[in-house]
Design a protein around this motif. Sequence first.
Motif, PDB file in Angstrom:
ATOM      1  N   GLU A   9      -1.874 -11.288   1.284  1.00 15.06           N
ATOM      2  CA  GLU A   9      -1.223 -10.904   0.036  1.00 15.06           C
ATOM      3  C   GLU A   9      -1.982  -9.736  -0.565  1.00 15.06           C
ATOM      4  O   GLU A   9      -3.212  -9.701  -0.525  1.00 15.06           O
ATOM      5  CB  GLU A   9      -1.159 -12.074  -0.950  1.00 15.06           C
ATOM      6  CG  GLU A   9      -0.246 -13.203  -0.501  1.00 15.06           C
ATOM      7  CD  GLU A   9       0.065 -14.194  -1.619  1.00 15.06           C
ATOM      8  OE1 GLU A   9      -0.320 -13.914  -2.776  1.00 15.06           O
ATOM      9  OE2 GLU A   9       0.675 -15.234  -1.325  1.00 15.06           O
ATOM     10  N   MET A  10      -1.230  -8.778  -1.130  1.00 20.35           N
ATOM     11  CA  MET A  10      -1.833  -7.608  -1.748  1.00 20.35           C
ATOM     12  C   MET A  10      -1.094  -7.264  -3.034  1.00 20.35           C
ATOM     13  O   MET A  10       0.144  -7.282  -3.064  1.00 20.35           O
ATOM     14  CB  MET A  10      -1.789  -6.401  -0.798  1.00 20.35           C
ATOM     15  CG  MET A  10      -2.294  -5.106  -1.437  1.00 20.35           C
ATOM     16  SD  MET A  10      -2.171  -3.671  -0.336  1.00 20.35           S
ATOM     17  CE  MET A  10      -0.399  -3.546  -0.099  1.00 20.35           C
ATOM     18  N   VAL A  11      -1.842  -6.966  -4.066  1.00 17.39           N
ATOM     19  CA  VAL A  11      -1.277  -6.504  -5.333  1.00 17.39           C
ATOM     20  C   VAL A  11      -1.721  -5.071  -5.552  1.00 17.39           C
ATOM     21  O   VAL A  11      -2.914  -4.816  -5.759  1.00 17.39           O
ATOM     22  CB  VAL A  11      -1.733  -7.386  -6.513  1.00 17.39           C
ATOM     23  CG1 VAL A  11      -1.135  -6.877  -7.818  1.00 17.39           C
ATOM     24  CG2 VAL A  11      -1.348  -8.843  -6.278  1.00 17.39           C
ATOM     25  N   PRO A  12      -0.788  -4.101  -5.491  1.00 20.88           N
ATOM     26  CA  PRO A  12      -1.164  -2.702  -5.724  1.00 20.88           C
ATOM     27  C   PRO A  12      -1.463  -2.447  -7.205  1.00 20.88           C
ATOM     28  O   PRO A  12      -1.675  -3.377  -7.985  1.00 20.88           O
ATOM     29  CB  PRO A  12       0.070  -1.919  -5.259  1.00 20.88           C
ATOM     30  CG  PRO A  12       0.876  -2.901  -4.453  1.00 20.88           C
ATOM     31  CD  PRO A  12       0.599  -4.237  -5.055  1.00 20.88           C
ATOM     32  N   GLU A  13      -1.442  -1.206  -7.602  1.00 23.76           N
ATOM     33  CA  GLU A  13      -1.809  -0.816  -8.964  1.00 23.76           C
ATOM     34  C   GLU A  13      -0.723  -1.141  -9.983  1.00 23.76           C
ATOM     35  O   GLU A  13       0.393  -1.553  -9.636  1.00 23.76           O
ATOM     36  CB  GLU A  13      -2.085   0.689  -8.989  1.00 23.76           C
ATOM     37  CG  GLU A  13      -0.882   1.536  -8.605  1.00 23.76           C
ATOM     38  CD  GLU A  13      -1.254   2.973  -8.383  1.00 23.76           C
ATOM     39  OE1 GLU A  13      -1.415   3.687  -9.383  1.00 23.76           O
ATOM     40  OE2 GLU A  13      -1.400   3.386  -7.224  1.00 23.76           O
ATOM     41  N   ASN A  14      -1.038  -0.951 -11.252  1.00 25.46           N
ATOM     42  CA  ASN A  14      -0.067  -1.143 -12.330  1.00 25.46           C
ATOM     43  C   ASN A  14       1.156  -0.259 -12.122  1.00 25.46           C
ATOM     44  O   ASN A  14       1.040   0.893 -11.676  1.00 25.46           O
ATOM     45  CB  ASN A  14      -0.690  -0.815 -13.690  1.00 25.46           C
ATOM     46  CG  ASN A  14      -1.773  -1.792 -14.087  1.00 25.46           C
ATOM     47  OD1 ASN A  14      -1.912  -2.859 -13.494  1.00 25.46           O
ATOM     48  ND2 ASN A  14      -2.555  -1.425 -15.090  1.00 25.46           N
ATOM     49  N   GLY A  15       2.329  -0.791 -12.434  1.00 24.50           N
ATOM     50  CA  GLY A  15       3.560  -0.027 -12.321  1.00 24.50           C
ATOM     51  C   GLY A  15       4.308  -0.264 -11.029  1.00 24.50           C
ATOM     52  O   GLY A  15       5.457   0.148 -10.884  1.00 24.50           O
ATOM     53  N   VAL A  16       3.674  -0.953 -10.068  1.00 27.66           N
ATOM     54  CA  VAL A  16       4.360  -1.295  -8.820  1.00 27.66           C
ATOM     55  C   VAL A  16       5.018  -2.653  -9.019  1.00 27.66           C
ATOM     56  O   VAL A  16       4.353  -3.696  -9.001  1.00 27.66           O
ATOM     57  CB  VAL A  16       3.381  -1.336  -7.625  1.00 27.66           C
ATOM     58  CG1 VAL A  16       4.116  -1.720  -6.350  1.00 27.66           C
ATOM     59  CG2 VAL A  16       2.692   0.002  -7.467  1.00 27.66           C
ATOM     60  N   VAL A  39       3.945  -8.390  -5.402  1.00 28.46           N
ATOM     61  CA  VAL A  39       2.939  -8.942  -4.501  1.00 28.46           C
ATOM     62  C   VAL A  39       3.477  -8.783  -3.080  1.00 28.46           C
ATOM     63  O   VAL A  39       4.531  -9.324  -2.745  1.00 28.46           O
ATOM     64  CB  VAL A  39       2.659 -10.425  -4.794  1.00 28.46           C
ATOM     65  CG1 VAL A  39       1.634 -10.972  -3.793  1.00 28.46           C
ATOM     66  CG2 VAL A  39       2.158 -10.604  -6.220  1.00 28.46           C
ATOM     67  N   ILE A  40       2.771  -8.035  -2.265  1.00 29.55           N
ATOM     68  CA  ILE A  40       3.206  -7.779  -0.887  1.00 29.55           C
ATOM     69  C   ILE A  40       2.579  -8.842   0.007  1.00 29.55           C
ATOM     70  O   ILE A  40       1.360  -8.890   0.179  1.00 29.55           O
ATOM     71  CB  ILE A  40       2.805  -6.365  -0.443  1.00 29.55           C
ATOM     72  CG1 ILE A  40       3.474  -5.327  -1.347  1.00 29.55           C
ATOM     73  CG2 ILE A  40       3.185  -6.133   1.023  1.00 29.55           C
ATOM     74  CD1 ILE A  40       3.037  -3.912  -1.103  1.00 29.55           C
ATOM     75  N   ARG A  41       3.424  -9.705   0.566  1.00 29.32           N
ATOM     76  CA  ARG A  41       2.960 -10.853   1.348  1.00 29.32           C
ATOM     77  C   ARG A  41       3.486 -10.753   2.767  1.00 29.32           C
ATOM     78  O   ARG A  41       4.671 -10.481   2.985  1.00 29.32           O
ATOM     79  CB  ARG A  41       3.441 -12.156   0.702  1.00 29.32           C
ATOM     80  CG  ARG A  41       2.911 -13.439   1.361  1.00 29.32           C
ATOM     81  CD  ARG A  41       3.447 -14.653   0.612  1.00 29.32           C
ATOM     82  NE  ARG A  41       2.822 -15.881   1.061  1.00 29.32           N
ATOM     83  CZ  ARG A  41       3.232 -16.603   2.089  1.00 29.32           C
ATOM     84  NH1 ARG A  41       4.286 -16.194   2.795  1.00 29.32           N
ATOM     85  NH2 ARG A  41       2.612 -17.725   2.420  1.00 29.32           N
TER      86      ARG A  41
END
Length: 237
Positions: A123-130, A139-141
Amino acid sequence: MQSTSAIVLALLAYTSSVQATPLRRSEPALSLTQQLFIADTAVDRFALLPDDKQFLFDFNQKQANPGAGGEIIAANRKAFPALVGTGAGMAVGRLNACGMNTLHVHPRSAELQIVVQGRIVTEMVPENGVNDANGKRRVIRNEVGPFQMTPFYQGSVHTQFNPDCDPAVFIAAFPAEDFGTGQIADETFALSDDVIAATFGQSIAGADIDKVRQAIPINVALGVDECLKKCGIPKNH
């Protein structure tokens, strides 16, 4: 008078010689990595690495302080000085049954991760605004199997979890010699109690903050109830 003049001249000569001699301070010896950094040329760097074995890094070594769920062996320019000048680093992660590499960031590098054994849920959480289609933080899983790869962007919060009862192994490549790692939970609960209480609202009582802080693992931790039950792994209370 002549004797006095001779003494004065001798004293002046001695003082002058003392002033001309620079004071020598004991300075710590430079590490090999530091020497490689200040070498004038790449040719000079190779001269500082005369042994061919200095160009070999062994990921079979054990992590100094492994977590309960596995271990991460990192090859950065401190652990592997031959990386100086390459602009690259690497790590190998071994996650035991139900092991998790807790939420973390790499402050100075992106990461390309490939699984070579088992499967890993990332799982990855990019920066604000995505945001996702519903306007919520995205959340990219992904479930990553053998010889599949996923990227983690520089500064993004991400995690890896082994949902199976057999060990999983991944390889992580970094376009940096000193990529660094910051475990989110460790860094968050290192802050003052007031800041933590304000951040989490009423979800954490002030009296429980120290208990929560002590329960945070340094790196790789066991987790996820379903996997623990499936693999017959008891919880730590």
